[in-house]
Design an enzyme around this catalytic site. Sequence first.
Site, mmCIF file in Angstrom:
data_model
loop_
_atom_site.group_PDB
_atom_site.id
_atom_site.type_symbol
_atom_site.label_atom_id
_atom_site.label_comp_id
_atom_site.label_asym_id
_atom_site.label_seq_id
_atom_site.Cartn_x
_atom_site.Cartn_y
_atom_site.Cartn_z
ATOM 1 N N ASP A 1 10.607 0.244 -3.253
ATOM 2 C CA ASP A 1 10.164 0.071 -1.750
ATOM 3 C C ASP A 1 12.176 0.273 -1.298
ATOM 4 O OD1 ASP A 1 9.068 0.095 0.671
ATOM 5 O OD2 ASP A 1 10.618 -1.236 1.422
ATOM 6 N N CYS B 1 6.616 4.235 -1.757
ATOM 7 C CA CYS B 1 6.759 3.482 -0.831
ATOM 8 C C CYS B 1 6.291 1.837 -0.814
ATOM 9 C CB CYS B 1 6.489 3.887 0.401
ATOM 10 S SG CYS B 1 7.860 5.759 0.387
ATOM 11 N N CYS C 1 0.314 7.058 7.525
ATOM 12 C CA CYS C 1 -1.169 5.569 8.949
ATOM 13 C C CYS C 1 -1.127 6.983 9.600
ATOM 14 C CB CYS C 1 -1.388 4.777 8.611
ATOM 15 S SG CYS C 1 0.544 3.984 9.347
ATOM 16 N N PRO D 1 4.196 -3.319 2.169
ATOM 17 C CA PRO D 1 4.135 -5.001 1.130
ATOM 18 C C PRO D 1 3.269 -5.032 0.238
ATOM 19 C CG PRO D 1 2.495 -4.515 3.530
ATOM 20 C CD PRO D 1 2.631 -3.376 3.118
#
Length: 845
Positions: free
Chosen positions: A229, A197, A347, A200
């Site tokens: 992605d 994944c 995160c 960015p």
Amino acid sequence: MGGRGRSRTQRRHFSQSRENVWKRPKSDPADANPGADDGNDAGKAADKGSWQPFATQNLVFDEYYKGQGIVSQEEWDAFMECLRKPLPAAFRINSSSQFWMDIRSQLENDFAKSLQAEFIEGDEVEAIRPLAWYPENLAWHSNFSRMQLRKNQALERFHEFLKLENEIGNITRQEAVSMVPPLFLDVQPDHFVLDMCAAPGSKTFQLLEIIHRSTKPGSLPKGMVIANDLDVQRCNLLIHQTKRMCTANLVVTNHEAQQFPGCRLSKSQFDTSEMGNQLGPCLNQLLFDRVLCDVPCSGDGTLRKAPDIWRKWNTGMGNGIHGLQIQIAMRGISLLKVGGRMVYSTCSMNPIEDEAVVAEILRKCGGCVELLDVSSELPQLIRRPGLRKWKVRDRGTWLASYKDCPLSRRGAVNPSMFPSGSSVEPVDHSVELEEEQQNSHTTSSEDLPVQLDKPVTSANDLEEEVSGFPLERCMRIVPHDQNGGAFFIAVLHKVGPLPGTVEKNNSHQAKSSFHIDGQPDEAQDKLFKDMKTSEDFSANGNSEKVAEAALEACGDAPQEGPLETDSGNACENDNSNGVEAPSEQNDGKAGGKRKLQMQGKWRGVDPVVFLQDEDVINSIKNFYGIVDSFPLSNHLVTRNSETTRVKRIYYVSESVKELLELNFKVGQQLKITSIGLKMFERQTSREGTSAPCLFRISSEGLPLILPYVTKQILEASVADFKHLLQYKSIKFTDLVDAEFSEKAAKLMPGCCVIVLRKDNIGSSNPNLVHESPIAIGCWRGKASLSVMVTALDCQELLERLLLRMEPAKESPVQESKPSIDANEVNNSDCDMAEDVEEIRLNAEG
């Protein structure tokens, strides 16, 4: 399974029958006061007509994380205080950059001192400092937030420095904790790495830096990175980010991570006599030495840079994405070689997304995967051990084990969310239902599930389960330990092949299978219903990725192309025996727009074609005098099957070439949006079409091919080199060095390479440069030399030369900096503008 078995109409009706809670319109009254129902104060500011700062209070958040024991009660106030402060800026120096040592020196000796006077508040003693745990002082922490950098006039020079170097690719602006996962992967230059994944792209860029770290000029590492992605637009962002790396060892793909193709050759296709020696046995399928599994998550570790999450956070965010995270992680394990390493990271601070997922991976894989203890690595990084016990919160109720979960909620709450991971036998509930029916005369059958819902509501009274796995080997980074964000990391080592049943389930996993057991369609319906009635699930930044990914997992998101790739078997596809792109029949239905391209079975994606036009290859090779030791044949690819219309030619490394050959053998299972390094570009100007060679060397490809160029190459003095950068175009008669002017006039019309002459190297040996010099591409016109480099590159290169060669001397060039006007750069800026369009069109679906 789920939405996959139904028709498009059925899926559309299914989605229309429920409110889309993922992306509510701005006029939605629920957005006006999202905290009204859960008791927090987040929505009060929205009642006012004017803009108000984001509220940094959410009572549900407080109660949840106090109950989970992420930090002790004594630390709670410091933890929350840190979360409410803006995130300090951080960035990383690109170690493969030609000027990385100059940049590090400038930070240490210039900005570290000059910015100290602007330091205002906090516990930090330095305005900027290197991150002690990052190797070689290549990562830096700034005590200034992004807002301060943008608004404070005293920081303007430092801010402009960051913007310029980031745009060039010499540094990458990245959150400090986001730099940690790639470091624990222990990547080597010969490794095949998968970033599941990737958008960015900052971690992908970091992985590329590592595999290029020990590479000599003019050579390529044996390894490669595949960056994947799900979202096409995010792939475009990923391509733009990694393009600054200028690497031939990168492939960008567009797949669901949990369905990433394995490109496995069938026994009939794998001809040992023909392919075995060429590809090697390791490429009869796609397996990786390292896998980075940085999964979509609720993102509450990013509260400091995305404060809007305070208003939108709720426990349903973590619970809803838990199943998808397991699917992605298990797919990563199945694609990992035995002996390989995978890093699972989020995160998020939520144990449902963190420890619960890791425990389920270990449970499914048996003894084939172990959780590594990496506490001795990066000793200066402050981290906390993972949890072995936690609770699940569902609709305001604490659940200690799956047996406490009401029957009506078992479609949304999975056994894998709990430390033990054990489920409850359905027979017990059937017996209980019969007893209730026999003893009850006044209660209807519709009320029976409600009577059975008797969960424990007090967190203190719960008998908590304890996981039997060594989850303390995981690590959680919390904000107040090192003034950063929050992150969770687990390092997994594959010690043996997965059990056959697990491997098979991973290869043929359905999108909607949030369950480990049970009926997937019913589970999907219950989960979607639960999400509908839960609080607002959307959030900015990473959480949008969560929403889209969770919708995909439910099987109700609109599909872009046929993504039902069978990762375990070869696709039955035409043209699977060669490397030529498939014919573009029936592709002229674009309504006057750009002709619809085909990449295998992927509609709307530019094909990847090996360039086999020997006339074009030989003209390039002869014009630039490229030596035979630099392989061009079978390493050049284009994105257009018509060689007469090729605009750009890309160079791929040996490992990427082998991957492409494997991909063609299995029917192009990989949906490739970007590949390789742009090496040559067709010159489109009037003067360019009349040159002996129609293709010029691109700025990105010049550093790689430079040591092998023996023609159309000259060395220039410092004065002439600076003047070229400053004025962009200089007549031969205006050059300072008469010998250089004479040689430039004798060059063939077209592209040429100008190398900065080093102090200890004369002009007697201009050919076959063996080191890593400073060089630019130019165009030899009728009576002048014109620079074919962007204005930003010229500006950065000028500043680097001034700092490196004349630190104490004022220069005329310094007084007149080149203007950043696109019209000043002859021949090249139109092509640079086309690059942006290329990124969009390559992945346009």
